[in-house]
Design a protein around this motif. Structure first.
Motif, short mmCIF file in Angstrom:
data_model
loop_
_atom_site.label_atom_id
_atom_site.label_comp_id
_atom_site.label_asym_id
_atom_site.label_seq_id
_atom_site.Cartn_x
_atom_site.Cartn_y
_atom_site.Cartn_z
N GLN B 174 6.47 6.29 6.01
CA GLN B 174 5.16 6.93 5.97
C GLN B 174 4.91 7.50 4.58
O GLN B 174 3.81 7.42 4.04
CB GLN B 174 5.10 8.02 7.05
CG GLN B 174 3.89 8.92 7.02
CD GLN B 174 4.11 10.17 6.15
OE1 GLN B 174 5.23 10.49 5.77
NE2 GLN B 174 3.01 10.85 5.82
N ARG B 177 4.00 4.74 2.26
CA ARG B 177 2.63 4.27 2.54
C ARG B 177 1.61 5.23 1.95
O ARG B 177 0.63 4.82 1.35
CB ARG B 177 2.43 4.17 4.06
CG ARG B 177 2.64 2.76 4.58
CD ARG B 177 2.35 2.68 6.07
NE ARG B 177 3.36 3.41 6.83
CZ ARG B 177 3.10 4.21 7.85
NH1 ARG B 177 1.84 4.41 8.24
NH2 ARG B 177 4.07 4.82 8.48
N LYS B 178 1.88 6.49 2.14
CA LYS B 178 0.95 7.50 1.64
C LYS B 178 0.73 7.35 0.14
O LYS B 178 -0.40 7.42 -0.36
CB LYS B 178 1.53 8.88 1.94
CG LYS B 178 0.52 9.98 1.84
CD LYS B 178 0.92 11.12 2.77
CE LYS B 178 -0.21 12.08 2.97
NZ LYS B 178 0.06 13.01 4.08
N VAL B 180 1.23 4.66 -1.76
CA VAL B 180 0.55 3.41 -2.10
C VAL B 180 -0.92 3.46 -1.68
O VAL B 180 -1.80 3.01 -2.42
CB VAL B 180 1.29 2.21 -1.48
CG1 VAL B 180 0.56 0.91 -1.79
CG2 VAL B 180 2.73 2.16 -1.99
N ASP B 181 -1.18 4.01 -0.51
CA ASP B 181 -2.57 4.19 -0.07
C ASP B 181 -3.35 4.95 -1.11
O ASP B 181 -4.49 4.60 -1.43
CB ASP B 181 -2.62 5.00 1.24
CG ASP B 181 -2.30 4.12 2.44
OD1 ASP B 181 -2.31 2.89 2.29
OD2 ASP B 181 -2.03 4.69 3.52
N PHE B 182 -2.73 5.98 -1.62
CA PHE B 182 -3.41 6.80 -2.63
C PHE B 182 -3.76 5.96 -3.86
O PHE B 182 -4.87 6.02 -4.37
CB PHE B 182 -2.52 7.98 -3.01
CG PHE B 182 -3.07 8.79 -4.13
CD1 PHE B 182 -4.07 9.72 -3.91
CD2 PHE B 182 -2.60 8.61 -5.44
CE1 PHE B 182 -4.59 10.46 -4.96
CE2 PHE B 182 -3.11 9.35 -6.49
CZ PHE B 182 -4.11 10.27 -6.25
N LEU B 184 -4.17 2.79 -4.01
CA LEU B 184 -5.23 1.84 -3.64
C LEU B 184 -6.58 2.54 -3.67
O LEU B 184 -7.57 2.01 -4.17
CB LEU B 184 -4.95 1.26 -2.26
CG LEU B 184 -3.75 0.30 -2.17
CD1 LEU B 184 -3.36 0.05 -0.71
CD2 LEU B 184 -4.07 -1.02 -2.87
N ARG B 185 -6.61 3.73 -3.14
CA ARG B 185 -7.87 4.47 -3.10
C ARG B 185 -8.35 4.84 -4.50
O ARG B 185 -9.54 5.06 -4.73
CB ARG B 185 -7.73 5.72 -2.22
CG ARG B 185 -8.16 5.44 -0.78
CD ARG B 185 -8.15 6.69 0.08
NE ARG B 185 -6.79 7.03 0.49
CZ ARG B 185 -6.15 8.11 0.10
NH1 ARG B 185 -6.74 8.99 -0.70
NH2 ARG B 185 -4.92 8.35 0.51
N ASN B 189 -5.15 -2.19 -7.91
CA ASN B 189 -4.90 -3.33 -7.03
C ASN B 189 -3.79 -4.25 -7.52
O ASN B 189 -3.57 -5.31 -6.98
CB ASN B 189 -6.19 -4.12 -6.78
CG ASN B 189 -6.86 -4.48 -8.08
OD1 ASN B 189 -6.19 -4.66 -9.10
ND2 ASN B 189 -8.18 -4.56 -8.08
N ALA B 213 1.58 -0.79 3.38
CA ALA B 213 0.33 -0.26 2.83
C ALA B 213 -0.49 -1.37 2.20
O ALA B 213 -1.70 -1.46 2.38
CB ALA B 213 0.63 0.84 1.81
N ALA B 216 -1.93 -3.61 4.90
CA ALA B 216 -3.05 -2.95 5.59
C ALA B 216 -4.31 -2.99 4.75
O ALA B 216 -5.42 -2.94 5.27
CB ALA B 216 -2.67 -1.50 5.90
N ALA B 217 -4.13 -3.10 3.43
CA ALA B 217 -5.31 -3.12 2.55
C ALA B 217 -5.75 -4.55 2.26
O ALA B 217 -6.64 -4.78 1.45
CB ALA B 217 -4.99 -2.39 1.25
#
Lengths: 341, 341
Positions: B174, B177-178, B180-182, B184-185, B189, B213, B216-217
């Motif tokens: 988790q 993921r957090k 990498v999500d960040f 991405l946001r 890319n 992550a 999911a994107a």
DNA sequence: ATGAAAGCGCTAACAG
DNA sequence: CTGTTAGCGCTTTCAT
């Protein structure tokens, strides 16, 4: 007969004795190689003990023998890198000698320290090692340790007043001198000093070393630029570093790696090349040293050695009560060279 | 009469009883508020106890009650920053509940771990907390802990096979993921991944999080550049970082702060601006994060919370044996934002 | 070579 | 309210 017969209660000498058909004493003798026991008997006892999953009860043993085979460690902190390294060394050394460790932290709260101390005596620890890195421990605690007649080794901290206990310290002044001497030998002659708050032992000791080295080299130390940040961490000291850089030093000796990292940042702000234009030396040889760019030259404290020595002195005292006398030992620092100087 | 009469041997209940002129039981009752004791009596006993410097003998008490009021801590290491922080939290929480800590380290040596384990049972610890950050502990040890019927809480490590013990872990996937999500946001890319040796749980778990992550994107994770250094420390990973930078990523997620520091160095070699050209995120939120330039954004593990929770679960189990059942708890990571992303 | 007796200091359960 | 009795599990000293 098998180990599964016993439920909750753990196996005792008596259980084995009953099983084998002898008295507990014989079992004890066999297990501990004490009295003379016939080889056959010993074999049977050992075998049965194994089968039944016997685990000697150290509480009972300690009560009977008066030796806990355990040392108390009273640390100002556990999570501090230095304290943790010392604790690890202490644990390792104690382990080698068959001693366990009971650990308590007090965070420099004298109440808590005294309480922990009482607990150590209540558990009848064989001795106590006090780890108090900043020497800020309240006098009351030192007194407490002394009056509780538990054999004690102080480390880092040099107890005030007459020395009735062992003490293992690090000569931080020597460490500071070593760093500054090195800078001088590199031909630097405008060396500045950066530390954390004034009044802290760390600050004052390292400042003394700094001044001694300068004086020995024929400089007037009082004119050397110096600054004191709010704290020793890398979050602090950047503005103080800039302030020092105004006077165009060719080297800065810092009382911590964190502050040295701040100096590196400040130097980069000004496009100074490290070490060419400015040499930087930190203190502690912490993990930071490899992470900065350039990597940081730093003074290393032999903290593991301190830990080991604490245990050795304590055990020596326990085992040779007659020819023991309190002693204060000072260990020297080394300079670890990296890119910044 | 005064405290100085007693030499070596420590004061016992009986001593006080004799002094006051009652039986040891009355003293005991007075001291522990057990049976009903007249206020006057209680006062006299307390007073005398204080005068004589009485310290209740916990060994004897434990032997009699069957409760050591102490927990064993079996740590893979003590000097590791993470382990030390957890240990400190454990100590703090245990202290609050009146429990002492017996600490042993095993450095992933299964022999030593088992030995330490036996010692914990020999000392009749009330329970054991296993701190094994890398989950590399040999199965034998886990078995050992289970068979020695000592109430145990595993942390970090999820014991193999059926769960008969409590377990407090951190969801590192988790955390990854957090991070990498960040990224991405933030519009990145082309995100690369850098870790230490393959096969280590740390590497694999964080890599999984990284890939999840991306997937999911809507990215195909297998094409994402990745590299694996010899170790997680800042001494390593620079060449791997350069290798990754060949593919022109706009962000690199690292499985450790040390490796992230290496990436920062490599980026500077290439005159890349961080975070503008390249975002970098580390893992552990260690002391390094504040020392690098720029400071390092990093994934923080709630290690103190893990420590506290270990103690809480263990004590709950001890105090409510009936309505306890083994449970595995996973705590989440947070992202600590600094300059590098 | 084995055992008996006593004690380490405290606590638990019940009796006076 | 206070005391008696017994025991936690091991060790030590001294007999046998």
């Amino acid at each position: 007969m098998s180990s599964s017969t016993l439920e909750n209660r753990s196996v005792t000498l008596a259980d084995i004795a009953r099983e084998v058909g002898v008295t507990p004493i014989t079992v004890h003798n066999a297990l501990n190689g004490k009295g003379r026991v016939s080889p056959g008997m010993r074999e049977r006892v050992l075998e049965t003990a194994r089968e039944m999953g016997y685990q000697s009860n150290l509480l009972a043993r300690s009560l009977a023998t008066g030796r806990a085979m355990a040392l108390g460690v009273l640390a100002y902190r556990i999570e501090s890198n230095l304290a943790a390294r010392q604790l690890a060394a202490v644990e390792n050394e104690a382990q080698k000698h068959g001693y366990h460790l009971v650990v308590a932290a007090h965070n420099h709260d004298p109440q808590r320290a005294l309480e922990a101390l009482r607990e150590m005596t209540a558990r009848r620890m064989d001795g106590v090692i006090s780890i108090s890195s900043t020497a800020n421990m309240q006098p009351g605690v030192v007194e407490g340790l002394k009056t509780l007649q538990l054999p004690t080794v102080f480390s880092f901290h040099e107890p005030h007043g007459p020395r009735e206990s062992d003490c293992v310290t690090i000569d931080q002044q020597q460490g500071a001198r070593k760093a500054v001497d090195f800078l001088l030998r590199q031909g630097r002659n405008k060396i500045a000093f950066l530390s954390g708050p004034r009044g802290r032992l760390v600050t004052e000791t390292r400042l003394e070393g700094f001044e001694m080295a300068l004086r020995a080299a024929g400089f007037e130390p009082s004119t050397a630029p110096r600054a004191f940040a709010e704290d020793f961490s890398p979050r602090h000291g950047k503005s103080e570093a800039h302030q020092l850089l105004e006077s165009k030093p060719d080297a800065i000796f810092c009382a911590s790696d964190g502050l040295a990292a701040s100096v590196l940042r400040a130097a980069r702000d000004r496009w100074l090349r490290v070490p060419a234009d400015l040499m930087v030396i930190g203190f502690d040889d912490s993990l930071l040293c490899e992470a900065t760019d350039p990597t940081l030259t730093s003074v290393q404290m032999p903290i593991e050695e301190v830990g080991r020595e604490c245990v050795r002195r304590l055990l020596f005292r326990l085992e040779n009560p007659q020819d023991w006398s309190p002693q204060t030992q000072r260990l020297n620092c080394r300079l670890i060279r990296r890119e910044s100087a």
